[in-house]
Design a protein around this motif. Sequence first.
Motif, PDB file in Angstrom:
ATOM      1  N   UNK A  60       0.855  -1.192   0.000  1.00 22.95           N
ATOM      2  CA  UNK A  60       0.000   0.000   0.000  1.00 22.95           C
ATOM      3  C   UNK A  60       0.891   1.242   0.000  1.00 22.95           C
ATOM      4  N   UNK A  61       0.823   2.043  -1.066  1.00 27.26           N
ATOM      5  CA  UNK A  61       1.637   3.246  -1.124  1.00 27.26           C
ATOM      6  C   UNK A  61       3.093   2.924  -1.392  1.00 27.26           C
ATOM      7  N   UNK A  62       3.913   3.980  -1.428  1.00 24.20           N
ATOM      8  CA  UNK A  62       5.339   3.798  -1.697  1.00 24.20           C
ATOM      9  C   UNK A  62       5.981   3.081  -0.516  1.00 24.20           C
ATOM     10  N   UNK A  63       6.680   2.009  -0.725  1.00 17.58           N
ATOM     11  CA  UNK A  63       7.317   1.207   0.321  1.00 17.58           C
ATOM     12  C   UNK A  63       6.308   0.705   1.361  1.00 17.58           C
ATOM     13  N   UNK A  64       5.040   0.761   1.031  1.00 18.27           N
ATOM     14  CA  UNK A  64       4.030   0.300   1.988  1.00 18.27           C
ATOM     15  C   UNK A  64       3.749   1.255   3.112  1.00 18.27           C
ATOM     16  N   UNK A  65       4.110   2.551   2.952  1.00 20.86           N
ATOM     17  CA  UNK A  65       3.943   3.459   4.077  1.00 20.86           C
ATOM     18  C   UNK A  65       2.485   3.792   4.354  1.00 20.86           C
ATOM     19  N   UNK A  66       1.575   3.489   3.430  1.00 19.52           N
ATOM     20  CA  UNK A  66       0.170   3.777   3.703  1.00 19.52           C
ATOM     21  C   UNK A  66      -0.520   2.615   4.419  1.00 19.52           C
ATOM     22  N   UNK A  67       0.239   1.574   4.731  1.00 19.78           N
ATOM     23  CA  UNK A  67      -0.347   0.378   5.344  1.00 19.78           C
ATOM     24  C   UNK A  67      -1.128   0.681   6.632  1.00 19.78           C
ATOM     25  N   UNK A  68      -0.579   1.473   7.584  1.00 16.97           N
ATOM     26  CA  UNK A  68      -1.348   1.735   8.813  1.00 16.97           C
ATOM     27  C   UNK A  68      -2.679   2.396   8.527  1.00 16.97           C
ATOM     28  N   UNK A  69      -2.706   3.328   7.564  1.00 12.16           N
ATOM     29  CA  UNK A  69      -3.973   3.988   7.248  1.00 12.16           C
ATOM     30  C   UNK A  69      -4.975   2.978   6.703  1.00 12.16           C
ATOM     31  N   UNK A  70      -4.488   2.069   5.863  1.00  7.17           N
ATOM     32  CA  UNK A  70      -5.381   1.032   5.335  1.00  7.17           C
ATOM     33  C   UNK A  70      -5.898   0.163   6.473  1.00  7.17           C
ATOM     34  N   UNK A  71      -5.009  -0.192   7.421  1.00 10.93           N
ATOM     35  CA  UNK A  71      -5.433  -1.005   8.566  1.00 10.93           C
ATOM     36  C   UNK A  71      -6.502  -0.300   9.371  1.00 10.93           C
TER      37      UNK A  71
END
Lengths: 348, 223
Positions: A60-71
């Motif tokens: 999610x996002x560049x390098x997965x940095x949007x992962x917490x928001x998705x969670x």
Amino acid sequence: MTAHGSGGLLAVVSYWEPWWIQIIKSLLVFGVGLSMVPVILILERKGLGRFQNRYGPNRVGVFGIMQPLADILKLLRKEQFRPATSVGLLFALAPVISILTAVATFAIIPFGDVHNLFGTNVGLYGIDVSIGPLYAFAFGAIAFYGIMLGGWASGSKYSFLGAMRGAAQLISYEVALGLSLIGVVFQAGTLSLTGIVHAQQHYGLWFFLPQIVGFLIFMVSGFAETNRAPFDLVEADAELVGGYNTEYGGGRFASYYFAEYLNVFVISGLATTMFLGGWLLPFGIHPPAFIDPIVVLVKMFVFVIVFIWVRATLPRLRYDQLMRFGWKVLLPLATVNALVTAILVVET
Amino acid sequence: MSSVVFFVAAIGVLAGAIGVVVLANPFYSVLALVAHLISLAALFLLLRAEFVAAAQVVVYAGAVMVLYVFVVAYVGGQDQPVRSSGPGLRLIAALFGAALLCELWIAVIGSSLKSLTEHGAPYTPGFGSPSQIGQLLLTRFLEPFEVASFLLLVAAVGAVILARRRRGLGDEDEERLPGFPAISVAEVLSGRVPTGSMAEAAGLGYEVGESAAGTRRQARGGW
């Protein structure tokens, strides 16, 4: 009350700031806390991934940095579910207590000195209470009920056992945590957190060096107080499924999660303020005022990385080891540290 | 603003106190007491006694009530009502309640309700601060302070002795974990392995077969 000051209750908390500054500050404190938690989350997940020789989240996002928001979005959109055996009102109230106490404690972390902003004097902190660390302990005491009620009201034995462990652990380590700070308070001669930072400025040395024993005790107890590895018996997955938050889902689980990581941040902030000189920089560098909050944030994130590092490195303790360590090692050590500091302070 | 906080806190104090007595479930009673204590801390805060307020929360709501919650959640969590009291006990309770009420009224009216019309003592900066309280404790109230600390010391030593008596005072016990009897090598070899131990799980008790522990495991079919 109104006879003594026009500001009423607000004047009790802080004597010179106008009411609108205080409202802006309270919003800002909450905003900083709210926005730092996802940063810690992604830092931990990526960090743990690297420690365990894998990538961590990277979709999610560049390098997965949007992962917490998705969670977080996923959790918030989930159905609110509670077991039939649970006690409705307390079940809903418990995460609220947890999150409330975490945010309230965050308010005392000083991000800078008093500066002249918008034509008035503004302290770069939520409030500067005269009782300093005691304020944090008072809210820590209430935070216990967040965990305890959550476990009890779930009506599940895993939740209940997790909450019971949390209860015993919090009582045991709060004593050591409090005693470890007494040395710093002795040396600084004040309980106010900004006062303690000023004392470190005058002393010329940050308190983690003269108070190295207190610092280590504080860090170990801090891990126990925030229920982090290696003291995360409250939520030992292998034995208790998930501990006190086993029966929680969706937004309520997210609140518990939020409170836990905010507590990590608060302990980091307290350690920064009490032992690492707060907004001060070493070698007598005096940066402009707007740098101060950045210095504090950087120092806090150093501690957060230590939290993650320890979690990736150490295995979980056994329960009797945890109790014995708290009562038979940390508590006597903290007492001796306080005594020795008291004698040395009186001598000089 | 301050009067709003006062009334909210005062209602909390009264509701908590009534809740402790009225609620049937002991767990809710304890929670009501916690709410009562926290509201009381808010009242202290209104009087600018920050240290007393914090001590109230840390000591009472934090330490004392935590143990109450701990015990009640383990022992009395069910909805069973507290033991029904006989008529004699009720009469005594009513008498004691009336006596307390009389005493309170005497105390309140004895002050001739002066505080209703006055503003109270003026606020001086530093009042109620930790440093001032510390100075008072070590000068004017030194003796009560020392007596109280001695009392607490006696209580702490007593608690340690009581906790140790349970497990005996033998030297060996220092090495053993509470609730986990130590297993010697000879015990394992002769098959006298306590049930539920790691040695049993590893199959040591099973192989011997003749011993009590071994046969019990065979009867269960093992796992």
